[in-house]
Write a protein that holds these residues in place. Structure first.
Motif, PDB file in Angstrom:
ATOM      1  N   SER A 246       1.851   1.951  -3.345  1.00 53.19           N
ATOM      2  CA  SER A 246       0.484   2.853  -4.212  1.00 53.19           C
ATOM      3  C   SER A 246       0.736   4.166  -3.330  1.00 53.19           C
ATOM      4  O   SER A 246      -0.215   4.675  -4.404  1.00 53.19           O
TER       5      SER A 246
ATOM      6  N   MET B  30      -6.439  -1.618   0.078  1.00 55.23           N
ATOM      7  CA  MET B  30      -5.047  -2.326   0.670  1.00 55.23           C
ATOM      8  C   MET B  30      -4.911  -2.533   2.287  1.00 55.23           C
ATOM      9  O   MET B  30      -4.903  -3.321   3.100  1.00 55.23           O
TER      10      MET B  30
ATOM     11  N   THR C 195      -4.875   2.203  -2.437  1.00 57.97           N
ATOM     12  CA  THR C 195      -3.843   2.094  -1.309  1.00 57.97           C
ATOM     13  C   THR C 195      -4.895   1.959  -0.379  1.00 57.97           C
ATOM     14  O   THR C 195      -4.651   1.162   0.703  1.00 57.97           O
TER      15      THR C 195
ATOM     16  N   SER D 122       0.583  -1.153   0.177  1.00 56.46           N
ATOM     17  CA  SER D 122      -0.395  -0.160  -0.549  1.00 56.46           C
ATOM     18  C   SER D 122       0.531   1.529  -0.064  1.00 56.46           C
ATOM     19  O   SER D 122       0.343   2.604  -0.275  1.00 56.46           O
TER      20      SER D 122
END
Lengths: 73, 195
Positions: free
Chosen positions: B73, B99, B96, B70
């Protein structure tokens, strides 16, 4: 809003750096797990890996060098 | 054409403000570091490096990887908005948040398993470890939730046309906060599971 070719190239370079950092973090996490699995008292062996992971996040993702006055954002 | 005092003051503010924001934000992160450091230290003072045998190592490694992913991202989202790629920003930010939610799901499972092994209010041999376990997991989870809220706020503002390559401080701040949450977990994970 459309991007200029320079901006797109800059974005790709920055992304490559981020991906390299993420791969390093993933590999280090797996190594940590293997060390935990292999040693009875792994604290001292694991410590450098923990510190290295912390530094990768601070440097690559959080750009701590900008605050320290030694880098560009 | 020279600038009047009002215009030059505005230009000064545009130069100084981002720097002031960054310094203020890093001071906030420093205070957060003290908070985590205090509770991390407590774990070692209370129970040394002794830990129970029945911790779910696989689940903790899995959610660690999810949180690390994450971070990439979130980083990609920040890079995208700083290069005026709004579509990319929304895509990476959504990944993000997703996640982050998966991580929280894993934390809930950890918490439930923890309650099975260390029933709340009981005085077992592992009570010191259990205190640190619930405290650190809970403290970190609270930060994940606040990080997710911050990410969702900047996402909704970006959807309304805010932010661009010259004005993305709010994105930078919330993404940095997310990285800090990741950084905290990088220390908490070995503290609770590996050391």
């Amino acid at each position: 809003m459309s991007q200029s070719p320079e901006m797109r190239a800059g974005q790709q370079v920055a992304m490559r750096k981020g991906i390299m950092a993420a791969i390093s973090l993933g590999v280090l996490s797996i190594i940590e797990y293997i060390i935990w699995f292999s040693f009875e008292k792994p604290v001292l062996i694991l410590l450098p890996f923990v510190l290295l992971k912390g530094w990768i996040i601070l440097d690559s993702f959080m750009h701590v060098k900008v605050v320290l006055g030694r880098g560009d954002h | 054409m020279g600038y009047g005092s009002h215009e030059s003051a505005i230009l000064d503010m545009e130069t100084i403000q981002p720097k002031a924001n960054r310094v203020g934000f890093w001071m906030f992160l420093a205070s957060e570091t003290f908070l985590f450091a205090a509770f991390l230290t407590t774990r070692y003072v209370l129970s040394g490096t002794i830990k129970p045998e029945h911790l779910n190592q696989e689940l903790s490694l899995l959610i660690t990887m999810v949180l690390l992913l994450s971070s990439i991202s979130a980083y990609a989202a920040e890079i995208a908005i700083s290069h005026d790629d709004r579509k990319g920003f929304m895509r990476y930010m959504s990944i993000t948040v997703l996640m982050g939610l998966i991580f929280m799901g894993g934390v809930v499972l950890e918490w439930r398993e923890g309650q099975e092994f260390f029933p709340l209010g009981s005085l077992t041999d592992g009570v010191n470890y259990a205190a640190s376990f619930f405290l650190l997991i809970g403290l970190h989870a609270f930060h994940v939730v606040t990080g997710l809220i911050a990410l969702l706020i900047v996402m909704s503002l970006a959807a309304k046309g805010h932010y661009g390559s010259h004005d993305y401080w709010a994105v930078e701040g919330s993404v940095k906060y997310w990285h800090f949450v990741d950084l905290a977990w990088v220390i908490i994970y070995p503290t609770l599971y590996l050391f």
